[in-house]
Structures are given as structure tokens and as C-alpha cells.
Design a protein around this motif. Structure first.
Motif, mmCIF file in Angstrom:
data_model
loop_
_atom_site.group_PDB
_atom_site.id
_atom_site.type_symbol
_atom_site.label_atom_id
_atom_site.label_comp_id
_atom_site.label_asym_id
_atom_site.label_seq_id
_atom_site.Cartn_x
_atom_site.Cartn_y
_atom_site.Cartn_z
ATOM 1 N N VAL A 200 0.957 -1.297 -0.086
ATOM 2 C CA VAL A 200 -0.050 -0.001 -0.176
ATOM 3 C C VAL A 200 1.018 1.183 0.006
ATOM 4 C CG1 VAL A 200 -1.601 1.199 1.389
ATOM 5 C CG2 VAL A 200 -2.021 -1.221 1.004
ATOM 6 N N ASP A 201 1.834 1.158 1.002
ATOM 7 C CA ASP A 201 2.853 2.296 0.697
ATOM 8 C C ASP A 201 3.386 2.633 -0.506
ATOM 9 O OD1 ASP A 201 2.499 2.716 3.531
ATOM 10 O OD2 ASP A 201 4.488 1.425 3.993
ATOM 11 N N LEU A 202 3.886 1.820 -1.132
ATOM 12 C CA LEU A 202 4.492 1.961 -2.668
ATOM 13 C C LEU A 202 3.531 2.547 -3.557
ATOM 14 C CD1 LEU A 202 6.912 -1.106 -2.821
ATOM 15 C CD2 LEU A 202 7.452 1.344 -2.454
ATOM 16 N N LEU A 203 2.343 1.911 -3.510
ATOM 17 C CA LEU A 203 1.171 2.477 -4.491
ATOM 18 C C LEU A 203 0.726 3.892 -4.279
ATOM 19 C CD1 LEU A 203 -0.940 -0.573 -5.158
ATOM 20 C CD2 LEU A 203 0.685 0.501 -6.757
ATOM 21 N N TYR A 204 0.474 4.216 -2.756
ATOM 22 C CA TYR A 204 -0.590 5.140 -2.725
ATOM 23 C C TYR A 204 0.195 6.240 -1.938
ATOM 24 C CZ TYR A 204 -4.523 1.975 -3.766
ATOM 25 O OH TYR A 204 -5.275 1.413 -4.345
ATOM 26 N N VAL A 205 1.250 6.347 -1.418
ATOM 27 C CA VAL A 205 2.114 7.326 -0.873
ATOM 28 C C VAL A 205 2.268 8.700 -2.000
ATOM 29 C CG1 VAL A 205 4.419 6.631 -1.496
ATOM 30 C CG2 VAL A 205 3.898 8.231 0.494
ATOM 31 N N LEU A 206 2.732 8.149 -3.226
ATOM 32 C CA LEU A 206 2.811 9.324 -4.331
ATOM 33 C C LEU A 206 1.358 9.796 -4.625
ATOM 34 C CD1 LEU A 206 5.743 7.508 -6.367
ATOM 35 C CD2 LEU A 206 5.960 9.486 -4.584
ATOM 36 N N MET A 207 0.465 8.794 -4.750
ATOM 37 C CA MET A 207 -0.918 9.471 -5.344
ATOM 38 C C MET A 207 -1.533 10.320 -3.960
ATOM 39 S SD MET A 207 -2.571 5.679 -6.602
ATOM 40 C CE MET A 207 -4.171 6.913 -7.349
ATOM 41 N N MET B 163 -11.349 9.151 -4.004
ATOM 42 C CA MET B 163 -10.307 8.251 -4.819
ATOM 43 C C MET B 163 -9.322 7.606 -3.636
ATOM 44 S SD MET B 163 -7.562 8.821 -7.642
ATOM 45 C CE MET B 163 -6.924 10.055 -6.836
ATOM 46 N N MET B 164 -8.863 8.558 -2.883
ATOM 47 C CA MET B 164 -7.997 7.884 -1.708
ATOM 48 C C MET B 164 -8.577 7.538 -0.429
ATOM 49 S SD MET B 164 -5.305 8.787 -3.299
ATOM 50 C CE MET B 164 -4.225 8.001 -2.143
ATOM 51 N N TYR B 165 -9.704 7.680 -0.425
ATOM 52 C CA TYR B 165 -10.486 7.239 0.652
ATOM 53 C C TYR B 165 -10.726 5.764 0.743
ATOM 54 C CZ TYR B 165 -14.261 6.957 4.172
ATOM 55 O OH TYR B 165 -15.059 6.469 5.093
ATOM 56 N N GLU B 166 -11.060 5.260 -0.750
ATOM 57 C CA GLU B 166 -11.528 3.901 -1.057
ATOM 58 C C GLU B 166 -10.383 2.880 -0.449
ATOM 59 O OE1 GLU B 166 -12.323 1.039 -4.669
ATOM 60 O OE2 GLU B 166 -12.527 3.183 -5.029
ATOM 61 N N PRO B 167 -9.146 3.259 -1.176
ATOM 62 C CA PRO B 167 -8.343 2.008 -0.632
ATOM 63 C C PRO B 167 -7.747 2.128 0.755
ATOM 64 C CG PRO B 167 -7.152 3.740 -2.126
ATOM 65 C CD PRO B 167 -8.717 4.137 -2.068
ATOM 66 N N LEU B 168 -7.397 3.438 1.203
ATOM 67 C CA LEU B 168 -6.771 3.751 2.445
ATOM 68 C C LEU B 168 -7.699 3.397 3.644
ATOM 69 C CD1 LEU B 168 -4.328 6.670 1.557
ATOM 70 C CD2 LEU B 168 -3.877 4.254 1.405
ATOM 71 N N ILE B 169 -8.781 3.479 3.511
ATOM 72 C CA ILE B 169 -9.980 3.559 4.331
ATOM 73 C C ILE B 169 -10.816 2.526 4.287
ATOM 74 C CG2 ILE B 169 -11.733 4.706 5.896
ATOM 75 C CD1 ILE B 169 -9.122 5.870 6.010
ATOM 76 N N LYS C 33 -10.874 -0.211 1.895
ATOM 77 C CA LYS C 33 -10.526 -1.480 1.399
ATOM 78 C C LYS C 33 -8.982 -1.558 1.988
ATOM 79 C CE LYS C 33 -12.926 -1.533 -2.686
ATOM 80 N NZ LYS C 33 -13.075 -1.568 -4.361
ATOM 81 N N TYR C 34 -8.623 -0.954 3.306
ATOM 82 C CA TYR C 34 -7.494 -0.958 3.801
ATOM 83 C C TYR C 34 -7.091 -2.604 4.313
ATOM 84 C CZ TYR C 34 -3.025 -0.075 6.353
ATOM 85 O OH TYR C 34 -1.934 -0.182 7.149
ATOM 86 N N ALA C 35 -6.038 -2.787 3.887
ATOM 87 C CA ALA C 35 -5.516 -4.276 4.126
ATOM 88 C C ALA C 35 -6.072 -5.335 3.840
ATOM 89 C CB ALA C 35 -5.480 -4.354 5.727
ATOM 90 N N THR C 36 -6.649 -5.199 2.488
ATOM 91 C CA THR C 36 -7.399 -5.961 1.733
ATOM 92 C C THR C 36 -6.647 -6.149 0.360
ATOM 93 O OG1 THR C 36 -9.004 -4.438 0.529
ATOM 94 C CG2 THR C 36 -9.597 -5.482 2.830
ATOM 95 N N PRO C 37 -6.878 -7.360 -0.410
ATOM 96 C CA PRO C 37 -6.065 -7.499 -1.575
ATOM 97 C C PRO C 37 -6.633 -6.664 -2.632
ATOM 98 C CG PRO C 37 -6.799 -9.904 -0.558
ATOM 99 C CD PRO C 37 -7.369 -8.704 0.128
ATOM 100 N N ALA C 38 -8.000 -6.233 -2.603
ATOM 101 C CA ALA C 38 -8.366 -5.481 -3.599
ATOM 102 C C ALA C 38 -7.659 -4.131 -3.487
ATOM 103 C CB ALA C 38 -10.123 -5.329 -3.253
#
Length: 337
Positions: free
Chosen positions: A4-11, A64-70, A72-77
Motif C-alpha cells: 500500500v505504501d509504494l502504491l499510494y504514498v505518491l498518489m 479516490m484516496m478514501y477508498e483504498p486507504l480507509i 479497503k485498507y489491508a485487503t487484496p483489492a
């Protein structure tokens, strides 16, 4: 599978830049509507449209940032699929950038009298629009981070065409304004400041678009390009509004007046509404009770110390004397133009 860090820190950095520039934009638009109340209604509607579009764009980036970081956090999706609202970014950006580029093309046509130049800019702006729509569709089809390199051609079409349009705009404005120098130091200084502002605001959008496409092509499996991508629409709008707002600054520079400030100036001096003038200032006949005469002296009285304000007073104004014959009051139906 990337973390998650590598994908979303720059986003996330890109989304932060977008939100920061949105705050700057709101302030600039507030200054615009406070300062240029006599601009054409269609220009005001255009600025209002940009404000709505930019508000939606920032809202989409936050979602867009709320979805994966909140959600769906810690899920494969979260690390497998693009955030759902990522598809909104390219189409919202071109919905904002294309009208701005075409608006500036129209202004270039007026300044340079070169119809062909405006047509070339509009063609690249429309190509950019098509690329943005194409990219939005492709994102919804691909959906997976692992297939991100497949976005190559739509992204290249969008960003390359946009960067070319920005470079043409910057160069053509610089050349056109340079040809308008008169040899008078005051006018030439003002034109030089306009040229510097044009280069600064025009090139920064081109640089961000180029960095976006370069990072996308060179580092296709990372999210480095989103640092530049998410801020792009705000740069277009801020560049346009800052150029519109700078008109008051150019007038002040040309007239040697830099003391006035939109936010902190004396509001009463901006209204152009004075209730009384002495008859000696207006040089009106002492025995006049009602009538009309030219108020050229009033123009100079109002403009004294405020050369940046363009006061227009109707040549014929109805006036009436009050109990004190030395005082003359304007009819409240008089119009300021």
C-alpha cells in the motif's frame, strides 16, 4: 503484489497538492469577483463553471484516496484494482483544461490577428480532450495496477497534445506581447511583467504535463506520474485566474501606483459613489437648482490618487441643490460605467 505504501504514498502527495492548489484557487476567484465586477457576464459564468468543476475534481481525488486507504485498507483489492474514482481524473482535467486553452486561443487571435494560430491551439486542445476521454474509458476497462502500462497510448495522446498546446500558447503570447513594446519605459516595463507572468504560468502547466507523461512512460509500474497528474487541472485554472487578476496590477504598474490592495484597500474608494461635491469643485452656476452639465471636473476629483480605477461619468447628470447652495448632490439614478 506491491505494498500500500509504494502504491499510494505518491498518489496521496498528488492529492495533497490538488487540495492545496484548490485553496489558492478559491482565494483567487474571490479576488476576481471582488475586483472585476464589470467583466462580461459570459466570462463570469466561465469562471463559475471552472470553480464548480475544480470542486468536483478535488472531491473525486479525496474519494479516490478514501477508498483504498480507509474502505479497503489491508485487503487484496486495495493493491490489485485501481480506485474507482481514478477514472474521473483524466476526464475532469480535460473538461477544465480544454476550455481554458480555447479561451486563451481566442485571446491570442485578438492580440496577434493570427487565426491560424488560434486554430492550431484549438486542434491540440481537442486532441487532448479526446485523449482524456479515451484514458477514462481505458481505466474503467483495465482496472488493475498490473495492467497500467496498457494505458500508454491514451495517456500519451492526452498529455502530449496538452503540453504542445501550452508551449504554443506561451511562445505565441510572448512574441505577440513583445511586438507591442512602444519604447516608453512605463509601458515597456508593464509589458515585460506581463510576459514574465505568461511564461511562468504557461510553462508550469507544460512542465507538469511533460513530467506526467515521462514518469508514466519511464516508470510504468509505479504511481510517480500521479504526483504531477492530480495537480494539473488546478495549475490550468490558477494560471488563468492569476492572469485575469493581474490586470489591476498591470494598471497600477503603468500608472506608478502600487499602494492599492484588493483585500486590504479602502473599500469606500472602490465604490465610485460619492454623495456630495462642492459647487466650486464642479464649477456649477450658483443659482442653478436643477439642470444638466458636464462633470469632467468630477472625473478628475474621483480619479485623483486612484489612476487604476476607470471611472466613467455620464456627460449629462441631473443635480439638485440642497439648503446650502454651495453643496450639490448627485441624483441617485445616475449610473457609473
Amino acid at each position: 503484489m506491491p505494498s500500500v505504501d509504494l502504491l499510494y504514498v505518491l498518489m496521496l502527495i498528488g492529492a495533497f497538492l490538488n487540495a492545496i492548489l484548490y485553496g489558492v484557487l478559491v482565494v483567487q476567484i474571490f479576488i476576481y469577483f471582488q475586483t472585476y465586477k464589470k467583466d462580461s457576464p459570459w466570462i463570469k459564468c466561465f469562471i463559475f463553471f471552472l470553480l464548480i468543476a475544480e470542486t468536483l475534481n478535488t472531491g473525486f481525488d479525496i474519494g479516490m484516496m478514501y477508498e483504498p486507504l480507509i474502505l479497503k485498507y489491508a485487503t487484496p483489492a486495495a493493491t490489485t484494482f485501481f480506485p474507482f474514482m481514478l477514472a474521473a481524473d483524466p476526464i475532469m482535467t480535460v473538461i477544465i483544461s480544454t476550455p481554458i486553452q480555447m479561451f486563451i486561443a481566442w485571446r491570442i487571435r485578438i492580440i496577434s490577428r493570427a487565426n491560424w494560430l488560434a486554430v492550431v491551439i484549438c486542434i491540440f486542445a481537442l486532441i487532448s480532450l479526446g485523449g482524456g476521454v479515451w484514458l477514462t474509458y481505458t481505466v474503467t476497462v483495465i482496472r488493475r495496477f498490473a495492467r497500467k502500462p496498457e494505458l500508454h497510448w491514451p495517456a500519451l495522446t492526452w498529455l502530449a497534445a496538452s503540453a504542445i498546446a501550452d508551449v504554443i500558447i506561451t511562445v505565441s503570447l510572448t512574441v505577440s506581447l513583445s511586438k507591442r513594446k512602444t519604447g516608453f519605459s512605463g509601458t515597456d516595463d508593464a509589458i515585460n511583467k506581463i510576459i514574465r507572468l505568461t511564461v511562468q504560468t504557461g510553462l508550469i502547466t507544460a512542465i507538469f504535463a511533460i513530467l506526467d507523461v515521462v514518469c508514466f512512460l519511464v516508470l510504468p509500474h509505479t504511481t510517480m506520474n500521479f504526483v504531477w497528474d492530480f495537480a494539473l487541472s488546478k495549475l490550468y485554472t490558477n494560471a488563468l485566474i492569476s492572469t485575469l487578476n493581474a490586470r489591476a496590477g498591470w494598471n497600477n504598474i503603468a500608472n506608478g501606483n502600487t499602494a492599492n490592495n484588493v483585500l486590504f484597500g479602502d473599500d469606500s474608494s472602490r465604490r465610485g459613489h460619492l454623495e456630495t461635491f462642492t459647487s466650486t469643485n464642479l464649477r456649477s452656476p450658483p443659482a442653478l437648482t436643477t439642470g444638466t452639465f458636464e462633470l469632467e471636473q468630477a472625473r478628475s476629483t474621483l480619479s485623483k490618487g486612484r489612476p487604476d480605477l476607470e471611472f466613467g461619468i455620464s456627460v449629462a447628470k441631473e443635480i439638485e441643490t440642497v439648503h446650502d447652495p454651495s453643496i450639490v448632490r448627485f441624483d441617485h439614478n445616475s449610473s457609473w460605467q
